[in-house]
Design an enzyme around this catalytic site. Structure first.
Site, PDB file in Angstrom:
ATOM      1  N   ARG A  79      31.762  47.776  32.605  1.00 41.97           N
ATOM      2  CA  ARG A  79      30.869  46.679  32.676  1.00 41.97           C
ATOM      3  C   ARG A  79      29.320  47.006  32.955  1.00 41.97           C
ATOM      4  NH1 ARG A  79      31.312  41.115  36.112  1.00 41.97           N
ATOM      5  NH2 ARG A  79      30.368  42.401  37.856  1.00 41.97           N
ATOM      6  N   TYR A 118      27.473  34.861  25.495  1.00 43.79           N
ATOM      7  CA  TYR A 118      26.842  34.478  26.861  1.00 43.79           C
ATOM      8  C   TYR A 118      25.350  35.298  26.715  1.00 43.79           C
ATOM      9  CZ  TYR A 118      28.982  38.985  28.032  1.00 43.79           C
ATOM     10  OH  TYR A 118      29.640  40.219  27.816  1.00 43.79           O
ATOM     11  N   HIS A 204      32.810  31.126  32.044  1.00 46.40           N
ATOM     12  CA  HIS A 204      33.133  32.651  31.710  1.00 46.40           C
ATOM     13  C   HIS A 204      34.331  32.897  32.287  1.00 46.40           C
ATOM     14  CE1 HIS A 204      33.056  37.033  32.475  1.00 46.40           C
ATOM     15  NE2 HIS A 204      32.256  37.061  31.454  1.00 46.40           N
ATOM     16  N   HIS A 229      37.812  33.110  30.698  1.00 42.81           N
ATOM     17  CA  HIS A 229      38.778  34.575  31.382  1.00 42.81           C
ATOM     18  C   HIS A 229      39.325  34.426  32.630  1.00 42.81           C
ATOM     19  CE1 HIS A 229      35.087  36.676  29.327  1.00 42.81           C
ATOM     20  NE2 HIS A 229      36.063  37.037  28.659  1.00 42.81           N
ATOM     21  N   GLU A 232      42.191  39.203  34.494  1.00 42.61           N
ATOM     22  CA  GLU A 232      42.158  40.270  33.659  1.00 42.61           C
ATOM     23  C   GLU A 232      42.382  41.447  34.457  1.00 42.61           C
ATOM     24  OE1 GLU A 232      38.549  40.902  31.711  1.00 42.61           O
ATOM     25  OE2 GLU A 232      39.335  42.456  30.470  1.00 42.61           O
ATOM     26  N   HIS A 266      43.129  36.726  28.284  1.00 47.01           N
ATOM     27  CA  HIS A 266      43.974  37.779  29.146  1.00 47.01           C
ATOM     28  C   HIS A 266      45.083  37.426  29.857  1.00 47.01           C
ATOM     29  CE1 HIS A 266      40.497  40.169  27.836  1.00 47.01           C
ATOM     30  NE2 HIS A 266      39.624  39.552  28.578  1.00 47.01           N
ATOM     31  N   ASP A 317      37.956  40.935  21.373  1.00 45.29           N
ATOM     32  CA  ASP A 317      37.181  41.062  22.876  1.00 45.29           C
ATOM     33  C   ASP A 317      35.873  41.991  22.545  1.00 45.29           C
ATOM     34  OD1 ASP A 317      36.254  40.864  25.368  1.00 45.29           O
ATOM     35  OD2 ASP A 317      38.450  41.245  26.137  1.00 45.29           O
TER      36      ASP A 317
HETATM   37  C1  NGQ Z   1      32.811  40.020  29.068  1.00 41.46           C
HETATM   38  N1  NGQ Z   1      34.798  41.187  29.170  1.00 41.46           N
HETATM   39  O1  NGQ Z   1      32.432  38.844  29.520  1.00 41.46           O
HETATM   40  O2  NGQ Z   1      32.031  40.582  28.243  1.00 41.46           O
HETATM   41  C2  NGQ Z   1      33.422  40.672  30.032  1.00 41.46           C
HETATM   42  C3  NGQ Z   1      32.975  41.685  31.139  1.00 41.46           C
HETATM   43  C4  NGQ Z   1      33.013  40.202  33.204  1.00 41.46           C
HETATM   44  C5  NGQ Z   1      35.906  41.596  29.432  1.00 41.46           C
HETATM   45  N2  NGQ Z   1      36.417  40.858  30.612  1.00 41.46           N
HETATM   46  C6  NGQ Z   1      32.394  40.710  31.971  1.00 41.46           C
HETATM   47  N3  NGQ Z   1      36.750  42.016  29.000  1.00 41.46           N
HETATM   48  O3  NGQ Z   1      34.219  40.048  32.866  1.00 41.46           O
HETATM   49  O4  NGQ Z   1      32.394  40.019  34.104  1.00 41.46           O
HETATM   50 ZN    ZN Z   2      35.899  38.627  27.073  1.00 40.90          ZN
END
Ligand code: NGQ
Ligand code: ZN
Length: 448
Positions: A79, A118, A204, A229, A232, A266, A317
């Site tokens: 990340r 986002y 988010h 989300h 995950e 997820h 994703d």
């Molecule tokens: C995203 N991706 O929003 O791109 C996220 C990473 C997060 C995944 N979760 C950022 N696969 O979850 O804080």
């Molecule tokens: Zn995502």
């Protein structure tokens, strides 16, 4: 009109299928029909699939996060790499990368995308003069490439559970409840020029959204989809329990009205009880098995969830590799690897695993992206995919063995129609060259 030697219809495979299209929709489907003069003839048709979860810009860093870090390398260090990458992108860059991602989605058989968007503000975190600036660039990428768009503007306010302050890498994402209302309106304007785009909202994650904010933004969905989300990573589950005593999916089922318009992305780490309650809610699980493998997330509890009647769609994703066949294959393979058995996606004896995987993803994907009907049937969007009957991988195949050979043996796509328009021929999108050239320029500049 289109005519296919065989096509996958809602009730199964049919031969001599004539598809009449009007204003982007399927007006009539005839079976056991002869082709008429003027019909365009193809061998095999299957419906286009929905990609329920995409962060298009991440396509630009595909393959750039595969070197071992100095210490323990996992989702959280990935990340950080992802945040450094997005820090440099302009709205034009986002459009160029999204356009390539959407060309690839169409070439591989996705005809609609849920863009979980986002990256709203400028690199210092200040909103652009039009708060929907980057959303408009996403809409342009969809328009240029012809993919169906479900735009999911993301609400992001905190760095972790309990309203923790966001970190510097998150400044381009941030909203408060008021500015998010403006962002949703601007996003609605941004998609107005597309023929069949729709809008949902995307809190988010429970890390990024506090309960009172969640309650305030949900009405903005206005009947559209709600994507979030959830669960995950195991650390996310532990942090959630430390914050409120409940696990993320459990908390959502207890405190939000999770139902048919919801997609929990997820939902990897659930107890049996969460799994069956989620299945009973009628919501969709947004499964992204290629990314979940790439990020080391874990394996979805498919057996319990599907036995309880749970619905699912597939998503690309992080877009590290874009392919619906690969997502479906990975779904089944993760089950095989962890359960040490074969043909595990629920179906009856003698039935095809590929067909079971595909049917579920078609129905759940449409539901998650707010489409009332899917498939090759009257009234559905004319989103069709033809497979390359000359590919040796399809030699001697008919019926469900075609799907199994597409998913497990890599049979190739020939043409793709979206709203009745042929966008892909001989496996290539008609705008591929221009889109790829602009992508190349963009990425070389961004990485320089
Ligand atoms: C995203 N991706 O929003 O791109 C996220 C990473 C997060 C995944 N979760 C950022 N696969 O979850 O804080
Ligand atoms: Zn995502």
């Amino acid at each position: 009109m289109l005519w296919f030697e065989s096509a996958l219809l809602p009730r199964g495979w049919a031969r001599g299928v004539r598809v009449e299209m009007r204003e982007g929709r399927i007006a009539r489907v005839e079976t056991d029909a002869q082709p008429r003069t003027g019909d365009e003839r193809h061998a095999i048709a299957i419906p286009g699939l929905a990609n329920v979860h995409s962060h298009a810009f991440q396509r630009g860093m595909a393959g750039l996060a595969e070197t071992r870090g100095p210490a323990h390398d996992d989702f959280w260090t990935w990340r950080e790499v992802m945040y450094r990458f997005l820090d440099r992108l302009t709205p034009d860059d986002v459009e160029a990368i999204a356009a390539l991602a959407y060309v690839e989605m169409l070439e591989r058989g996705f005809t609609r995308v849920g863009e979980f968007h986002y990256l709203h503000h400028d690199p210092s975190g200040v909103p652009y003069a039009d708060i929907g600036e980057t959303a408009a660039h996403i809409a342009t990428a969809a328009q240029e490439t012809g993919i169906g768009l479900t735009l999911l503007p993301v609400f992001y306010a905190h760095g972790n559970f309990g309203g923790a302050p966001p970190n510097a890498g998150q400044r381009r994402f941030l909203s408060d409840v008021d500015s998010f209302g403006r962002l949703v309106e601007a996003s609605r304007r941004a998609i107005a020029r597309l023929p069949d785009a729709n809008l949902g909202v995307a809190p988010h994650s429970l890390r990024a959204v506090a309960p009172d904010e969640l309650a305030e933004i949900l009405p903005l969905a206005n009947g559209g989809s709600v994507h979030i989300h959830a669960a995950e990573q195991t650390k996310e589950v532990e942090d959630c329990v430390a914050w409120c005593g409940a696990r993320p999916v459990e908390w959502l089922l207890d405190h939000a009205q999770v139902g048919r318009s919801w997609c929990l992305v997820h939902a990897t780490h659930m107890t049996m009880q969460e799994t069956s309650r989620f299945a009973a809610s009628g919501a969709v699980a947004g499964l992204c098995p290629v990314t979940e493998a790439n990020l080391g997330d874990g394996v979805f509890p498919a057996e319990d969830y599907l036995t309880a009647g749970g619905r699912y769609g597939i998503g690309t994703d992080s877009n590290v590799h874009i392919s619906p066949a690969e997502e479906l294959r990975m779904l089944e393979y993760a089950q095989r690897l962890s359960r040490r058995a074969r043909n595990l996606w629920p179906s009856a004896e003698g039935q095809s695993t590929g067909r079971a995987l595909f049917d579920g993803a078609l129905a759940g994907g449409a539901q998650a992206l707010g489409q009332e009907i899917a498939g090759v049937r009257t009234g559905a969007s004319a989103d069709l995919v033809s497979l390359d009957a000359n590919d040796p991988a399809l030699a001697g195949r008919s019926g469900d063995a075609i799907l199994d050979s597409w998913i497990f043996a890599g049979a190739a796509i020939d043409c793709v129609w979206r709203r009745g328009e042929k966008l892909v021929s001989a496996g290539r999108h008609r705008a591929r060259d221009a889109v790829a050239a602009s992508y190349r320029c963009t990425i070389e500049r961004v990485l320089a």
